[in-house]
Enzyme design. Structure first.
Site, PDB file in Angstrom:
ATOM      1  N   PHE A  11       0.836  -1.209   0.000  1.00 15.25           N
ATOM      2  CA  PHE A  11       0.000   0.000   0.000  1.00 15.25           C
ATOM      3  C   PHE A  11       0.872   1.262   0.000  1.00 15.25           C
ATOM      4  CE2 PHE A  11      -2.466   2.888   3.054  1.00 15.25           C
ATOM      5  CZ  PHE A  11      -3.133   3.547   2.031  1.00 15.25           C
ATOM      6  N   ILE A  12       1.743   1.383   0.998  1.00 13.13           N
ATOM      7  CA  ILE A  12       2.580   2.592   1.056  1.00 13.13           C
ATOM      8  C   ILE A  12       3.604   2.549  -0.082  1.00 13.13           C
ATOM      9  CG2 ILE A  12       4.160   3.975   2.477  1.00 13.13           C
ATOM     10  CD1 ILE A  12       2.941   2.704   4.974  1.00 13.13           C
ATOM     11  N   ASP A  32       9.645  -7.016  -4.011  1.00 10.97           N
ATOM     12  CA  ASP A  32       8.375  -7.414  -3.395  1.00 10.97           C
ATOM     13  C   ASP A  32       8.070  -8.857  -3.782  1.00 10.97           C
ATOM     14  OD1 ASP A  32       5.628  -7.437  -2.334  1.00 10.97           O
ATOM     15  OD2 ASP A  32       5.877  -5.267  -2.290  1.00 10.97           O
ATOM     16  N   THR A 119       5.109   1.425  13.269  1.00  9.51           N
ATOM     17  CA  THR A 119       3.653   1.494  13.430  1.00  9.51           C
ATOM     18  C   THR A 119       3.291   2.297  14.677  1.00  9.51           C
ATOM     19  OG1 THR A 119       1.683   0.197  13.956  1.00  9.51           O
ATOM     20  CG2 THR A 119       3.762  -0.766  14.599  1.00  9.51           C
ATOM     21  N   TYR A 162       2.199  -8.131  17.283  1.00  3.58           N
ATOM     22  CA  TYR A 162       2.688  -7.234  16.225  1.00  3.58           C
ATOM     23  C   TYR A 162       3.385  -6.015  16.830  1.00  3.58           C
ATOM     24  CZ  TYR A 162       2.241  -3.883  12.317  1.00  3.58           C
ATOM     25  OH  TYR A 162       2.469  -2.947  11.338  1.00  3.58           O
ATOM     26  N   ASN A 191      -2.842   5.242  11.010  1.00  9.39           N
ATOM     27  CA  ASN A 191      -3.963   4.841  10.162  1.00  9.39           C
ATOM     28  C   ASN A 191      -4.002   5.555   8.803  1.00  9.39           C
ATOM     29  OD1 ASN A 191      -4.769   4.098  13.083  1.00  9.39           O
ATOM     30  ND2 ASN A 191      -6.127   2.888  11.802  1.00  9.39           N
ATOM     31  N   ASP A 313      -7.881  -4.001  22.325  1.00  6.02           N
ATOM     32  CA  ASP A 313      -7.814  -2.885  21.376  1.00  6.02           C
ATOM     33  C   ASP A 313      -6.924  -1.747  21.869  1.00  6.02           C
ATOM     34  OD1 ASP A 313      -8.400  -1.577  19.052  1.00  6.02           O
ATOM     35  OD2 ASP A 313     -10.570  -1.640  19.318  1.00  6.02           O
ATOM     36  N   ARG A 317      -5.581   6.850  19.436  1.00  8.38           N
ATOM     37  CA  ARG A 317      -4.257   7.180  18.898  1.00  8.38           C
ATOM     38  C   ARG A 317      -4.234   8.630  18.449  1.00  8.38           C
ATOM     39  NH1 ARG A 317      -3.899   2.226  14.879  1.00  8.38           N
ATOM     40  NH2 ARG A 317      -3.545   0.559  16.364  1.00  8.38           N
TER      41      ARG A 317
HETATM   42  N1  UDP Z   1     -13.039  -2.615  13.717  1.00  2.66           N
HETATM   43  C1  UDP Z   1     -14.444  -2.603  13.731  1.00  2.66           C
HETATM   44  N2  UDP Z   1     -15.099  -3.289  12.737  1.00  2.66           N
HETATM   45  C2  UDP Z   1     -14.451  -3.949  11.748  1.00  2.66           C
HETATM   46  C3  UDP Z   1     -13.034  -3.937  11.729  1.00  2.66           C
HETATM   47  C4  UDP Z   1     -12.363  -3.257  12.738  1.00  2.66           C
HETATM   48  O1  UDP Z   1     -15.091  -2.015  14.607  1.00  2.66           O
HETATM   49  O2  UDP Z   1     -15.139  -4.531  10.872  1.00  2.66           O
HETATM   50  C5  UDP Z   1     -12.325  -1.831  14.751  1.00  2.66           C
HETATM   51  C6  UDP Z   1     -11.148  -2.504  15.463  1.00  2.66           C
HETATM   52  O3  UDP Z   1     -11.582  -3.253  16.564  1.00  2.66           O
HETATM   53  C7  UDP Z   1     -10.353  -1.272  15.903  1.00  2.66           C
HETATM   54  C8  UDP Z   1     -10.553  -0.288  14.749  1.00  2.66           C
HETATM   55  O4  UDP Z   1     -11.719  -0.731  14.073  1.00  2.66           O
HETATM   56  O5  UDP Z   1     -10.910  -0.730  17.062  1.00  2.66           O
HETATM   57  C9  UDP Z   1      -9.397  -0.170  13.756  1.00  2.66           C
HETATM   58  O6  UDP Z   1      -9.055  -1.444  13.349  1.00  2.66           O
HETATM   59  P1  UDP Z   1      -8.089  -1.753  12.130  1.00  2.66           P
HETATM   60  O7  UDP Z   1      -8.230  -3.207  11.843  1.00  2.66           O
HETATM   61  O8  UDP Z   1      -8.350  -0.845  10.985  1.00  2.66           O
HETATM   62  O9  UDP Z   1      -6.607  -1.501  12.614  1.00  2.66           O
HETATM   63  P2  UDP Z   1      -5.893  -0.749  13.828  1.00  2.66           P
HETATM   64  O10 UDP Z   1      -6.175   0.711  13.704  1.00  2.66           O
HETATM   65  O11 UDP Z   1      -6.456  -1.323  15.107  1.00  2.66           O
HETATM   66  O12 UDP Z   1      -4.465  -1.070  13.638  1.00  2.66           O
END
Ligand code: UDP
Length: 354
Positions: A11-12, A32, A119, A162, A191, A313, A317
């Protein structure tokens, strides 16, 4: 300027390649496992692509030769799918630390500047969430590169596999800087969203990608959008284009950007996941001129059911980005509604649904 770009079709990586190849002063050696997002660049005169796992024995030998010719190494290769952190933790730890630490060693041995995408997840949960102060005290939740403690949950909560592997890699890079004078720049993405970010479940692949793709899949497949644990978690959404601006400036300003860690994010774009789902419904309603989308079902789901045991969770952030703003003369400009509309439009057009 000659760059070794690892993960150039991600992606990036694919967005960075697009930007750098527009200029004539970059020659890029890209690596890649696949080339799907960058096939159109393969004939470019300034791009030399190797499709291989850099860490396979033969590949690593050619990488060792190639690295002697480059000015810098940019490492963007990683497994970063939250659904894997608690279900395939060994793969996650292996790919994000055990494998990639060899690249850091190589940069140190050859005296090459390493720009590494880490990250924001390494911050873990905010201190606010532990002290239960409801975000009253900014110092307990604003994330500052060289000051904020990195707070992760217990070992059985494998969600942190991770974050922990990426944190150890940052420490490993820093240790090489301290002991062997390795020049580094670490980027902590907040994000990043944009076209080609993930795959849409049920259309482009199976499983559980990140939230934007999950919600998009739900809207396109006429399924409910699921809010994990009520959708209270908050994220600051950053346009991939703003992010690439920052990375380009890091590359172009070695005098200030070497040996720094940068949060790259957009503090104006903070949303809860519930708000994100609602915004995406509204954009669908606007693009299709169909108010029915405003009532697209949004349902809550326990994280144990959505992700399985061991998920925990990151609550919030909110980055301090002053270092990147001051050093790089950069500020993120693109607002969340525009980011979402651009990305949704892209996927709808890609699949002939608009
Ligand atoms: N999440 C959600 N529904 C989904 C997928 C993710 O509510 O269908 C929530 C997840 O629990 C987190 C946030 O969305 O709180 C962001 O998740 P993501 O997988 O995008 O990555 P993260 O920001 O946690 O690295």
């Amino acid at each position: 300027m000659i760059i070794l770009l690892l993960g150039c079709s991600g992606f990036i990586g694919s967005h960075l390649l697009t930007r750098l190849l527009k200029k004539d002063n970059y020659r890029i050696f890209g690596w890649d496992l696949e080339s799907k997002k960058i096939d159109h660049f393969l004939p470019s005169k300034n791009f030399y692509f190797t499709q291989a796992d850099v860490l396979a024995k033969d590949s690593f030998e050619s990488l060792k030769k190639q690295i002697t010719d480059v000015d810098m190494v940019i490492n963007l290769a990683a497994i970063c799918n939250p659904a894997m952190y608690n279900t395939r933790p060994l793969d996650v730890i292996k790919s994000n630390f055990l494998d990639v630490h060899q690249i850091v060693d190589l940069c140190a041995t050859h005296g090459k500047w390493l720009i590494h995408a880490s990250t924001s997840e390494i911050y873990g949960r905010t201190l606010s969430s532990y002290y239960n102060d409801n975000y009253a005290d900014k110092s307990l939740y604003i994330l500052k590169e060289d000051q904020t403690p990195l707070v992760m949950g217990p070992i059985r909560n494998q969600r942190w596999s991770y974050a922990c592997a990426k944190q150890l890699l940052e420490r490993y890079i820093y240790a090489h800087h301290y002991e062997n004078s390795l020049d580094f720049t670490i980027i902590r993405p907040l994000n990043f969203f944009g076209p080609e970010m993930d795959y849409i479940p049920g259309i482009e692949g199976d499983g559980t990608p990140r939230v934007l793709a999950c919600f998009l899949g739900a809207l396109l497949n006429n399924e409910p959008m699921y809010l994990v644990d009520g959708g209270r978690a908050r994220r600051t959404i950053t346009s991939i284009h703003d992010a690439i601006d920052a990375i380009e400036k890091i590359i172009e300003r070695p005098g200030v950007s070497k040996n720094k860690i940068y949060n790259i994010g957009n503090v104006n774009n903070e949303v809860s996941m519930k708000e994100l789902a609602e915004k995406m419904r509204s954009i669908f309603a606007k693009l299709y001129d169909n108010a029915d989308y405003l009532n697209h079902p949004i349902e809550e789901m326990d994280s144990k059911i959505f992700y399985g045991e061991g998920y925990e969770d990151c609550d919030r952030r909110m980055p301090d980005i002053s270092l990147a703003m001051n050093d790089l003369d950069w500020s993120p400009k693109i607002l969340i509604n525009d980011i979402l509309e651009e990305t949704i439009r892209y996927y709808l057009k890609k699949h002939n649904k608009l």
